[in-house]
Design a protein around this motif. Structure first.
Motif, PDB file in Angstrom:
ATOM      1  N   PRO A   1       0.846  -1.324   0.032  1.00 40.27           N
ATOM      2  CA  PRO A   1       0.011   0.160   0.037  1.00 40.27           C
ATOM      3  C   PRO A   1       0.723   1.242  -0.025  1.00 40.27           C
ATOM      4  O   PRO A   1       0.541   2.078  -0.427  1.00 40.27           O
TER       5      PRO A   1
ATOM      6  N   ARG B   1      -8.499   5.871  -5.939  1.00 44.35           N
ATOM      7  CA  ARG B   1      -7.883   5.518  -4.786  1.00 44.35           C
ATOM      8  C   ARG B   1      -6.462   4.795  -4.958  1.00 44.35           C
ATOM      9  O   ARG B   1      -6.367   4.101  -6.153  1.00 44.35           O
TER      10      ARG B   1
ATOM     11  N   THR C   1      -4.746  -0.035  -0.785  1.00 47.48           N
ATOM     12  CA  THR C   1      -4.810  -0.018   0.873  1.00 47.48           C
ATOM     13  C   THR C   1      -4.772  -1.520   1.403  1.00 47.48           C
ATOM     14  O   THR C   1      -4.637  -2.675   0.576  1.00 47.48           O
ATOM     15  N   GLU C   2      -4.553  -1.467   2.623  1.00 47.36           N
ATOM     16  CA  GLU C   2      -4.598  -2.668   3.558  1.00 47.36           C
ATOM     17  C   GLU C   2      -5.939  -3.399   3.119  1.00 47.36           C
ATOM     18  O   GLU C   2      -5.761  -4.724   3.621  1.00 47.36           O
TER      19      GLU C   2
END
Lengths: 240, 849
Positions: free
Chosen positions: B564, B578, B581-582
């Motif tokens: 990420p 976006r 992400t995790e």
């Protein structure tokens, strides 16, 4: 400044050369006057200071002491550029070894001093060159290089170069020294003619035959001006 | 002749300043050339240190590293095959009896984690080779035994051969190494032998292999990501020994036919219109005595350019010496005239003069060898800053000695011939007569001509240096799109340390946690590979619903698997949607973020967010959903435009592939190799801290490489930096030599013309006009040099065009800069003698006359 017809006035002129620890007095207390239109010969044995005096007269060298008036103006302490300007406008040189520039044609050699005069149009320069060469009968060799001329012809070109700038005085240093007798005589006749036409001439020579062409003879011995009798006596003393 | 040499030596002794200047000038000229030749000889001209290299031939002729869909990148145009799968290599081996032996070697080298006993693992360069590799090259083991075909069989005991240099440097020449066990990527191998000293592998490289493994052990080492058995995964260069008397052209034709036959038999190649391009596929059989020519092809043009530029320096040096010798010849004309007057013939005079110049150049050549040795060492360090066991030596070999001697001899003849002619044509009568009569000075013409020539060459060198320096500056200062200050890149190898896929998630978490806790660290990125490190994974992208693209369709995109914080760690912002992400895990939908170039190529008229794509096979075209767009940055070659790039989450393996090759690729991509660390300020002792931290996680994790990100980016420009620096060095050298030459000529000119200057001054010339006159001569020579040099510099720019970046070959800045620099130097070089001339007293000058 009034000059009373005197072109050159020298009073108590000295020249000392310094080499390492040795002082050589080349000229000691010379007094000499040359009037306009005069033809003066300077003679004397080798090393007597003739050429040194001529160099100082021609502003090629500066005196160590004494006074030198040219056209009534003191010139002994002028700057280099002032001396250059006066040499260019007032003095014409004729050297023993002609000193023509080998890469320039006869015409260019004669034109050379005129190129150092600011503002002289090229048409004027060409006119003067032509006239000067015609006076010495060398106009037909304008396009030649010095190496293509005989010694006598080269010296005539050197005379033309000296004349081109219409100087106040012609200074000739042994002008016949590198010429045979025939060519030497020819050059002497040329100088005599120029004198007749009004030129002031000061000639250095060690040959009495050529000195006789001048109106007046100045004898030098060991850096001093002497009379003819004194010169004879001193020479005999040295030879004895 | 002996008498000539003795006399020449005496002459050189009597003029120590002249001799010193000449020797120094020659040393620089010959040294620069010999140094560059050392590089040329070491890279371009050398043969492999193997038996009878002239009978070695390679199937293929370029250093292509990759293929797209089983075909070369230009399959539709030229179809030049240079890299081959195991299957295709075996097909050639079975069907081309013209080869006595046909070996194969891995195209790209690998860095492997190697451990012996309980010692910590080391990062070493290794190469897979066929079992007959060493016997094809005719090499015998220094110790133990080399591979045989029996070693290159799946199931055979894994064996490894060490290079002599690695045995010495890594294992201190321990004789018990043979028979001992080395763990390569945590897999045990028995050391079967040590290769002979001096053998650096099958190609010249700055990272020669330190060990070799049989190609059949590739699956053993690589596990699930093995490509050994995939028919269209090309990874081998075949190199064979051709039987004497073989017609090479006929063999090449036969091999091309074999290639096509094989290609028709491969369903993966005939699909999607591939059949149509198969007739164009061919191979070129290239001489293999020099090995695989990757480095040669990469550096060849640059080296040839340096050779040309350094020869310009030598020519300028020659012109300088010629000028010096001419000046001496002029002063010695009287002496020569006396000799000729006493009966010396022209030939004798020429021989004497040439002997002197050749002797001088040989002394210069000897001094040049010293310069060359120092120069080559410096060049090698500059050219290969990370080299280990570099197979190119700066020591003068017989070939280099012969080159230096040849150059010296040529130089001596070049600069000696003119003065010899000049001397021999002296007219004894003229010279002995002295200077009573005024003669034209023709002696300065050749000198002036040489200065003009020097000026011309110098402009070319200066313009070339400016072009290369600007190229380098443009490359280095371009907008890469990444932030490099206060960032470090650590390369490591979890697979080599024995990690399996199941243990990776824990390792990565630990790495992120431990590194982010370091003082000043603001981002920790993990990636399969980092930007601008030279690695590149590319696949063919298929938009959802699109058919399979044909061969050479513009579908290629670079991809990377990242954590990420990867984009944050390199300072690249998300500009739409976006980032990763995790929350992007194996349990959530497959996502990808893409760069602007990707959007422009594949979704030019659509909103990319929410679009789906896949790779290679249409049935996977809906695999990944685009959730974000990041700003473009240079991922691969900084000289190229930004390629389409997509990034996939580290924690999101795709389990939908059915093909073995895609499965193995997906499996391998889970093993990241790079950790990117971003600090909020310049860190103190960062390298030590980073090493300690990694060792604290697991001491078996080998640091393959650790350097500031800036250094990694700068490493891309090593060849350009070398060429720019050397070109600038040569240009400065040329400028100094040309200025010295001009100064020398003008000093001599002034000295010879002192009398003339006196006459001019007697006639009224001022000091300014004397200075002006001399400077005019300087400027005329310079202008003539520029008149020749500027068109030549333009032409040189045209020849250098392929080496330039963001600089036009006809660059006015380079031409103007070169002209200005030369003019300024010329004026300075001319002003000193001009001032000297003007300061002379006319009377003194006339006395000299």
């Amino acid at each position: 400044m009034a000059t009373n017809g005197k072109l050159i006035e020298i009073e108590d002129l000295t020249k000392i050369f310094y080499t390492d620890e040795v002082e050589t007095h080349a000229l000691s207390g010379i007094h000499l006057t040359i009037s306009r239109g005069e033809y003066v010969a300077m003679s004397g044995p080798s090393g007597c200071g003739k050429s040194t005096l001529l160099s100082i007269l021609g502003l090629l060298d500066t005196p160590t002491g004494g006074r030198y008036l040219l056209n009534g103006n003191p010139v002994e302490n002028l700057s280099f550029s002032e001396r250059s300007r006066i040499r260019n406008q007032e003095i014409g040189f004729i050297f023993q070894s002609f000193n023509l520039i080998g890469d320039l044609t006869v015409e260019e050699n004669v034109e050379l001093p005129l190129t150092y005069r600011a503002g002289m149009p090229s048409a004027e320069r060409r006119k003067r060159v032509k006239e000067a060469l015609e006076r010495v009968n060398m106009a037909h060799r304008m396009r030649h290089y010095p190496a293509q001329l005989s010694g006598g012809q080269q010296q005539r070109v050197a005379v033309a170069r000296a004349l081109a700038g219409s100087p106040s005085i012609l200074l000739a240093d042994e002008p016949t020294g590198n010429l045979d007798s025939k060519n030497g005589e020819a050059v002497m006749h040329l100088l005599a003619n120029l004198h007749r036409e009004g030129s002031t001439i000061c000639m250095v020579t060690h040959d009495p035959r050529f000195a006789k062409h001048a109106q007046r003879e100045v004898h030098l011995f060991d850096g001093k001006v002497v009379s003819e009798d004194e010169l004879k006596k001193l020479t005999e003393e040295v030879e004895a | 002749m002996l008498q000539d040499i003795r006399y020449a030596l005496r002459q050189l002794r009597t003029a120590p300043v002249f001799t010193a200047v000449a020797v120094l000038t020659l040393a620089l000229g010959i040294g620069a050339n010999t140094a560059v030749f050392t590089l040329v000889q070491g890279i371009l001209l050398r043969s492999l240190p193997v038996a009878d290299p002239s009978h070695l031939y390679r199937i293929g002729d370029n250093g292509q590293c990759c293929v797209d869909g089983g075909f070369p990148e230009d399959a539709a145009q030229t179809g030049d095959f240079s890299i081959f799968s195991t299957d295709l290599y075996q097909y050639f081996k079975m069907n081309a009896a013209e080869f006595e032996q046909l070996a194969a070697v891995q195209a790209g080298q690998g860095r492997w984690s190697v451990r012996r006993g309980d010692a910590l693992p080391k990062s070493m360069h290794g190469e897979f080779v066929s079992g007959n590799y060493f016997s094809t090259l005719g090499l015998r083991a220094y110790m133990g035994r080399m591979f045989s075909d029996a070693d290159d069989v799946e199931g055979a005991p894994p064996a490894v051969v060490l290079s002599y240099e690695a045995w010495q440097s890594e294992y201190t020449g321990d004789p018990s190494i043979v028979g001992s066990t080395l763990y390569i990527q945590a897999k045990p191998f028995t050391v079967s032998g040590v290769a002979p000293p001096g053998f650096f592998g099958d190609r010249v490289t700055d990272t020669p292999p330190e060990f070799w493994m049989p190609i059949s052990d590739e699956p053993y080492v690589r596990g699930a990501s093995s490509i050994l058995h995939h028919p269209i995964q090309h990874w081998l260069y075949p190199l064979g020994r051709v039987r004497r008397g073989t017609n090479i052209a006929a063999l090449q034709t036969k091999l091309s036919q074999l290639l096509q036959q094989w290609a028709y038999s491969q369903p993966l190649l005939t699909a999607n219109g591939g059949t149509s391009v198969i007739p164009k596929q061919h191979v070129v059989l290239s001489p293999g005595g020099g090995g695989i020519q990757s480095l040669q092809q990469k550096t060849g043009r640059g080296l040839k350019m340096l050779m040309i530029l350094s020869s310009f320096v030598l020519l300028i040096a020659c012109a300088n010496i010629a000028n010096l010798v001419l000046a001496r010849a002029t002063t010695r004309r009287a002496e020569v005239a006396i000799r000729m007057a006493m009966g010396a013939g022209r030939r004798r005079v020429i021989r004497q003069t040439v002997t002197e110049s050749v002797l001088l150049s040989c002394i210069g050549g000897l001094a040049g060898l010293v310069v060359a040795y120092a120069g080559s060492r410096t060049i090698l360090v500059l050219a290969f800053p990370d080299a280990r066991h570099l197979p190119i030596s700066a020591n003068p070999s017989p070939a280099i000695l012969a080159f230096a001697f040849g150059v010296s001899l040529l130089t001596g003849v070049l600069f000696g011939a003119g003065p010899a002619w000049f001397c021999a044509h002296a007219q004894p009568a003229d010279v002995l007569r002295g200077s009573i009569r005024t003669t034209r000075d023709r002696s300065s013409f050749p000198q002036m001509a040489l200065v003009v020539l020097q000026a011309a060459f110098t402009v070319v060198l200066l313009a070339g240096a400016i072009l290369m320096t600007r190229t380098f500056a443009n490359l280095e200062n371009q907008r890469f799109g990444v932030e490099t200050p206060n960032r470090y890149v650590l390369h490591f190898d979890p697979e080599g340390a024995g990690y399996t896929q199941g243990r990776l998630a824990g390792l990565y978490r630990q790495i992120e946690d431990r590194f982010v806790a370091l003082p000043g660290v603001n981002a920790v990125g993990l990636a399969l590979y980092s930007p601008l490190e030279g690695d590149n994974w590319g696949e063919c992208v298929i938009q959802q619903g699109h058919p399979a693209p044909g061969p050479n369709a513009p579908c290629a995109a670079t991809w990377d698997r990242v954590s990420p914080q990867f984009l944050q760690s390199i300072g690249v912002p998300i500009i739409r949607g976006r980032g990763i992400t995790e929350q992007d895990t194996a349990a959530t939908p497959q996502v990808a973020v893409v760069n602007q170039a990707f959007v422009k190529r594949f979704f030019p008229d659509k909103d990319p967010i929410g679009q789906h794509f896949g790779i290679d096979v249409p049935q996977y075209s809906g695999s990944f959903e685009i959730v974000g767009v990041f700003r473009d940055f240079k991922m691969n070659d900084p000289r190229d435009e930004v390629h389409p790039v997509f990034l996939r989450p580290l924690a999101q393996p795709f389990n939908g592939y059915k093909e073995d090759i895609l499965k193995s690729m997906e499996a391998e991509s889970m093993f990241v190799n790079a950790i990117l660390l971003s600090f909020d300020r310049h860190p103190q002792n960062a390298e030590e801290l980073i090493r300690q931290t990694l060792a604290g996680i697991d001491p078996n994790l080998t640091v393959m490489d650790l350097r500031p990100f800036e250094s990694q980016v700068a490493g891309n420009f090593t060849p350009e930096r070398l060429v720019a620096r050397l070109t600038s060095l040569f240009a400065v050298l040329a400028l100094i030599l040309a200025s010295v030459g001009l100064y020398g000529v003008m000093s001599y000119f002034v000295a010879r013309r002192t009398g003339e200057i006196g006459i001019r001054m007697a006639l009224g010339a001022t000091r300014a006009s004397v200075v002006g006159g001399v400077l005019r001569t300087v400027l005329v020579q310079t202008a003539l040099g520029l008149a020749i040099g500027i068109p030549a510099a333009y032409y040189a720019g045209y020849l250098m065009a392929s080496q330039l970046y963001e600089v036009k070959a006809y660059d006015p800045v380079a031409i103007f800069g070169a002209t200005a620099v030369l003019a300024i130097c010329a004026v300075i070089a001319g002003f000193i003698p001009a001032r000297r001339a003007a300061s002379i007293e006319p009377m003194q000058a006339l006395r000299i006359e």
